[in-house]
Design a protein around this motif. Structure first.
Motif, PDB file in Angstrom:
ATOM      1  N   SER A 166      -5.060   2.722   8.099  1.00  0.00           N
ATOM      2  CA  SER A 166      -4.533   2.199   6.839  1.00  0.00           C
ATOM      3  C   SER A 166      -4.177   0.728   6.963  1.00  0.00           C
TER       4      SER A 166
ATOM      5  N   LYS B 255       0.864  -1.192   0.000  1.00  0.00           N
ATOM      6  CA  LYS B 255       0.000   0.000   0.000  1.00  0.00           C
ATOM      7  C   LYS B 255       0.889   1.226   0.000  1.00  0.00           C
TER       8      LYS B 255
ATOM      9  N   LEU C  90       0.365   6.903   6.208  1.00  0.00           N
ATOM     10  CA  LEU C  90      -0.246   5.624   6.567  1.00  0.00           C
ATOM     11  C   LEU C  90      -0.336   5.552   8.090  1.00  0.00           C
TER      12      LEU C  90
ATOM     13  N   GLU D 252       1.505   2.435  14.726  1.00  0.00           N
ATOM     14  CA  GLU D 252       0.453   1.996  13.817  1.00  0.00           C
ATOM     15  C   GLU D 252       0.049   0.555  14.082  1.00  0.00           C
TER      16      GLU D 252
ATOM     17  N   ASP E  33      -7.445  -1.213   6.931  1.00  0.00           N
ATOM     18  CA  ASP E  33      -8.020  -1.245   5.578  1.00  0.00           C
ATOM     19  C   ASP E  33      -7.296  -2.261   4.697  1.00  0.00           C
TER      20      ASP E  33
ATOM     21  N   GLU F 177       1.076   5.338   0.054  1.00  0.00           N
ATOM     22  CA  GLU F 177       0.361   6.593   0.323  1.00  0.00           C
ATOM     23  C   GLU F 177       1.326   7.599   0.941  1.00  0.00           C
TER      24      GLU F 177
END
Length: 232
Positions: free
Chosen positions: A113, A104, A109, A138, A116, A106
């Motif tokens: 994230s 992923k 994050l 995270e 998801d 971005e």
């Protein structure tokens, strides 16, 4: 061999030999190595062996993957676009098959994230037995822990300051940076997303992996359909 070495500049002779055999050439590693040296190509040095993780009483605590979807691991990698702006990638790996399940990409994050990205994979592949990660905010956020527990998986956090405990994804991150990020200039986030996804597919379906007998983690299968007309 030279064309493959030029195209895959960070591959050693063993991976090049595996690609040649996949293309139909009947060559051994030894023959490719001799030609490799004769042409002045550099053979990368061997990677150091990874040690196990031991408790004070001498017992091993490292969780070993035993089958596909037993243990997934994930981590962040940082990079920048050409304008100097940072972006991050969330890399998710199946430790047993070595398949990169997702990357992923971005600008930012966070814990949401992570949820998801994992939820998309759970829908496609089912829930793994364990999810291994470091202790970054995270990953240890309460929302992430509660969500992982709710779907039936278990977390396997590594000890702080011990990245070797997450050796599978750390090794993948090193290959990812060495073979792609260090050699690319990304002019936009969208360009980075496209190029990185293309590399992920190549990594899974084409790139020979030393731990898998120089076979790719998830080689593509070509299914030939019966093209004969249907008689009514």
């Amino acid at each position: 061999m030279i064309e493959l070495a030029r195209h895959y500049g960070r591959y050693g002779y063993r991976r090049i030999a595996a690609l040649l055999r996949d293309a139909g050439w009947q060559v051994s590693d030894g023959r490719v190595e001799r030609l490799w040296r004769r042409e002045g190509l550099k053979v990368p040095s061997k990677q150091p062996k990874k040690s196990r993780i031991w408790l004070n009483d001498g017992s091993c605590i490292r969780l070993r993957p035993e089958h596909p979807d037993h243990v997934w691991s994930y981590d962040f990698v940082h990079c920048r676009t050409d304008d100097g702006r940072a972006f991050r990638t969330l890399n998710i790996l199946d430790e047993f098959s070595r398949e990169c399940l997702a990357i992923k990409v971005e600008r930012k994050l966070n814990a949401n994230s992570v949820i998801d990205a994992l939820s998309d994979l759970f829908i496609l592949r089912g829930v793994p037995g364990f999810i291994r990660s470091d202790n970054g905010p995270e990953f240890v956020a309460r929302a992430v822990r509660d969500w992982i527990a709710a779907v039936g998986a278990r977390t396997a956090y590594i000890e702080p300051g011990s990245p070797w405990e997450n050796g599978y994804v750390e090794s993948f991150n090193a290959r990812f940076r060495d073979e792609l990020l260090n050699g690319e200039i990304f002019y936009s986030l969208r360009e980075a997303q496209i190029i990185i996804e293309k590399w992920r597919r190549h990594y899974n379906t084409v790139r020979p992996h030393s731990a898998l007998g120089y076979r790719p983690p998830a080689p593509e299968t070509i299914i030939l359909m019966d093209q004969r007309p249907v008689m009514h």
